[in-house]
Design an enzyme around this catalytic site. Sequence first.
Site, PDB file in Angstrom:
ATOM      1  N   LYS A  42       0.828  -1.213   0.000  1.00  0.00           N
ATOM      2  CA  LYS A  42       0.000   0.000   0.000  1.00  0.00           C
ATOM      3  C   LYS A  42       0.856   1.254   0.000  1.00  0.00           C
ATOM      4  O   LYS A  42       0.471   2.265  -0.582  1.00  0.00           O
ATOM      5  CB  LYS A  42      -0.944   0.020   1.210  1.00  0.00           C
ATOM      6  CG  LYS A  42      -1.993  -1.060   1.158  1.00  0.00           C
ATOM      7  CD  LYS A  42      -3.311  -0.579   0.614  1.00  0.00           C
ATOM      8  CE  LYS A  42      -4.084  -1.762   0.088  1.00  0.00           C
ATOM      9  NZ  LYS A  42      -5.494  -1.701   0.079  1.00  0.00           N
ATOM     10  N   LYS A  80      -3.921 -10.680  -7.280  1.00  0.00           N
ATOM     11  CA  LYS A  80      -5.221 -10.819  -6.608  1.00  0.00           C
ATOM     12  C   LYS A  80      -6.288  -9.926  -7.262  1.00  0.00           C
ATOM     13  O   LYS A  80      -5.980  -8.797  -7.653  1.00  0.00           O
ATOM     14  CB  LYS A  80      -5.024 -10.397  -5.143  1.00  0.00           C
ATOM     15  CG  LYS A  80      -6.199 -10.599  -4.237  1.00  0.00           C
ATOM     16  CD  LYS A  80      -5.963  -9.969  -2.860  1.00  0.00           C
ATOM     17  CE  LYS A  80      -6.391  -8.517  -2.843  1.00  0.00           C
ATOM     18  NZ  LYS A  80      -6.661  -7.955  -1.505  1.00  0.00           N
ATOM     19  N   LYS A 107     -10.559  -4.653  -5.412  1.00  0.00           N
ATOM     20  CA  LYS A 107     -11.580  -3.642  -5.664  1.00  0.00           C
ATOM     21  C   LYS A 107     -10.959  -2.316  -6.069  1.00  0.00           C
ATOM     22  O   LYS A 107     -11.666  -1.422  -6.520  1.00  0.00           O
ATOM     23  CB  LYS A 107     -12.476  -3.488  -4.441  1.00  0.00           C
ATOM     24  CG  LYS A 107     -11.773  -2.984  -3.188  1.00  0.00           C
ATOM     25  CD  LYS A 107     -12.812  -2.696  -2.143  1.00  0.00           C
ATOM     26  CE  LYS A 107     -12.443  -3.084  -0.732  1.00  0.00           C
ATOM     27  NZ  LYS A 107     -11.253  -2.438  -0.183  1.00  0.00           N
TER      28      LYS A 107
HETATM   29  P1  ATP Z   1      -7.753  -3.683  -1.742  1.00  0.00           P
HETATM   30  O1  ATP Z   1      -7.542  -4.545  -2.907  1.00  0.00           O
HETATM   31  O2  ATP Z   1      -8.291  -2.331  -2.029  1.00  0.00           O
HETATM   32  O3  ATP Z   1      -6.629  -3.721  -0.780  1.00  0.00           O
HETATM   33  P2  ATP Z   1      -9.441  -5.763  -0.962  1.00  0.00           P
HETATM   34  O4  ATP Z   1     -10.123  -5.992  -2.265  1.00  0.00           O
HETATM   35  O5  ATP Z   1      -8.389  -6.704  -0.479  1.00  0.00           O
HETATM   36  O6  ATP Z   1      -8.928  -4.288  -0.920  1.00  0.00           O
HETATM   37  P3  ATP Z   1     -10.495  -5.686   1.673  1.00  0.00           P
HETATM   38  O7  ATP Z   1     -11.559  -4.819   2.234  1.00  0.00           O
HETATM   39  O8  ATP Z   1      -9.115  -5.401   2.078  1.00  0.00           O
HETATM   40  O9  ATP Z   1     -10.575  -5.680   0.107  1.00  0.00           O
HETATM   41  O10 ATP Z   1     -10.838  -7.211   1.917  1.00  0.00           O
HETATM   42  C1  ATP Z   1     -11.984  -7.685   2.542  1.00  0.00           C
HETATM   43  C2  ATP Z   1     -11.920  -9.178   2.705  1.00  0.00           C
HETATM   44  O11 ATP Z   1     -12.020  -9.814   1.429  1.00  0.00           O
HETATM   45  C3  ATP Z   1     -10.624  -9.720   3.313  1.00  0.00           C
HETATM   46  O12 ATP Z   1     -10.947 -10.794   4.162  1.00  0.00           O
HETATM   47  C4  ATP Z   1      -9.842 -10.189   2.132  1.00  0.00           C
HETATM   48  O13 ATP Z   1      -8.932 -11.216   2.470  1.00  0.00           O
HETATM   49  C5  ATP Z   1     -10.936 -10.695   1.212  1.00  0.00           C
HETATM   50  N1  ATP Z   1     -10.548 -10.592  -0.198  1.00  0.00           N
HETATM   51  C6  ATP Z   1     -10.320  -9.459  -0.883  1.00  0.00           C
HETATM   52  N2  ATP Z   1      -9.983  -9.728  -2.163  1.00  0.00           N
HETATM   53  C7  ATP Z   1     -10.027 -11.072  -2.290  1.00  0.00           C
HETATM   54  C8  ATP Z   1      -9.767 -11.979  -3.378  1.00  0.00           C
HETATM   55  N3  ATP Z   1      -9.418 -11.538  -4.561  1.00  0.00           N
HETATM   56  N4  ATP Z   1      -9.912 -13.289  -3.162  1.00  0.00           N
HETATM   57  C9  ATP Z   1     -10.293 -13.757  -1.950  1.00  0.00           C
HETATM   58  N5  ATP Z   1     -10.525 -12.972  -0.883  1.00  0.00           N
HETATM   59  C10 ATP Z   1     -10.402 -11.643  -1.035  1.00  0.00           C
END
Ligand code: ATP
Length: 336
Positions: free
Chosen positions: A118, A200, A203
């Site tokens: 980040k 990954k 969002k």
């Molecule tokens: P960013 O990508 O903006 O860092 P994020 O998409 O990881 O955010 P978070 O709010 O940090 O979103 O994650 C919320 C939950 O969703 C966490 O438990 C995270 O591990 C899970 N998660 C997020 N993206 C994925 C993914 N691509 N596959 C599986 N689990 C996910």
Amino acid sequence: MEINTPQKKTILSGMQPTNDLTFGQYAGALRNWVELQHEYDSLFCVVDLHAITVRQEPAKLRKRSLDVAAMYMAAGIDPNISTLFIQSHVPEHAQLAWVLNCMAGFGEVSRMTQFKDKSAQHADNVNVGLFTYPVLMAADILLYNADLVPVGEDQRQHLELTRNLAERFNFHYSPTFTVPEPFIPKVGAKIMSLQEPEKKMSKSDANDKATVFLIDSDDVIMSKIKRAVTDSGTDIVYDAEKRPGVANLMTIHHITTGKSIAEIQSDFDGLGYAEFKEAVGEALVAFIRPVRERYTALRSNEESLKATLKSGAEHARDRARKVLRKVYKKTGFVEL
Ligand code: ATP
Ligand code: LTN
């Protein structure tokens, strides 16, 4: 609200209201919250304090916090059995985070890979909150003595830090916190980007085609799946190392249809990518459509949503207050 029977174990989890929720978040986390809420005493929060570690527009943050809460419910979180709340409504999270900050080592927090990622992504705003983000997450969890924390793979390291902080506090003072376990699903813990399947699905990906959002329209979902990057092979075989694009689509198909990977492999034996993507897209559309429709209905009644969050916050606060009082006492603060 269901009675909180002492024999029930506790789960807690949360997501940041920094964008619309994605299929990745559903697969890695939300899906398990929905399943586990029936067996566990469950708390789910919208972590708005975490969200401001990255610059946010106030009006958008306010709106998205409600969006995310409505999406939790649309995906199946039942506020009659789970406690659903916004993190900033329970000030004890920030209060416990301060105490834990004073127990966390600079070195151990520096090792967090999410911070490294980040701070590279937001090089113009590497603030102290971003650094200490995982300590606030530890406070979220320890404040309710959660036994289990359902999250995706990327949160494993933060959970390890949380466990260390709990054990350290218990050792220095006296047994206070439950040492939590992560609950990371075997399949779906890391849904990959549709455009760069070695990354990954996120969002906050700048490329909109890389991510399926739970509010995407049928056409948008279909087109994202059809344009998903695969590889030069032709058959539908699961190999996450060598063929991550196809493996990712197979995982998505598994989650939306309940079919095993072996079944999917045999269903598409002899067929090509075009037929496979068509089927993955159709199943994903059929899966997301009712979630999106429930979301639209829930989100259109803001008064009712806010009332749900208010009662969730009151319930969470009652519990948080008791644990924080204990922590303050053990720390040596004079009681008021
Ligand atoms: P960013 O990508 O903006 O860092 P994020 O998409 O990881 O955010 P978070 O709010 O940090 O979103 O994650 C919320 C939950 O969703 C966490 O438990 C995270 O591990 C899970 N998660 C997020 N993206 C994925 C993914 N691509 N596959 C599986 N689990 C996910
Ligand atoms: N860091 C988590 C969000 C989060 C969380 C929590 C998850 C904040 N507090 C407590 C589980 C339990 C993330 O998904 N990025």
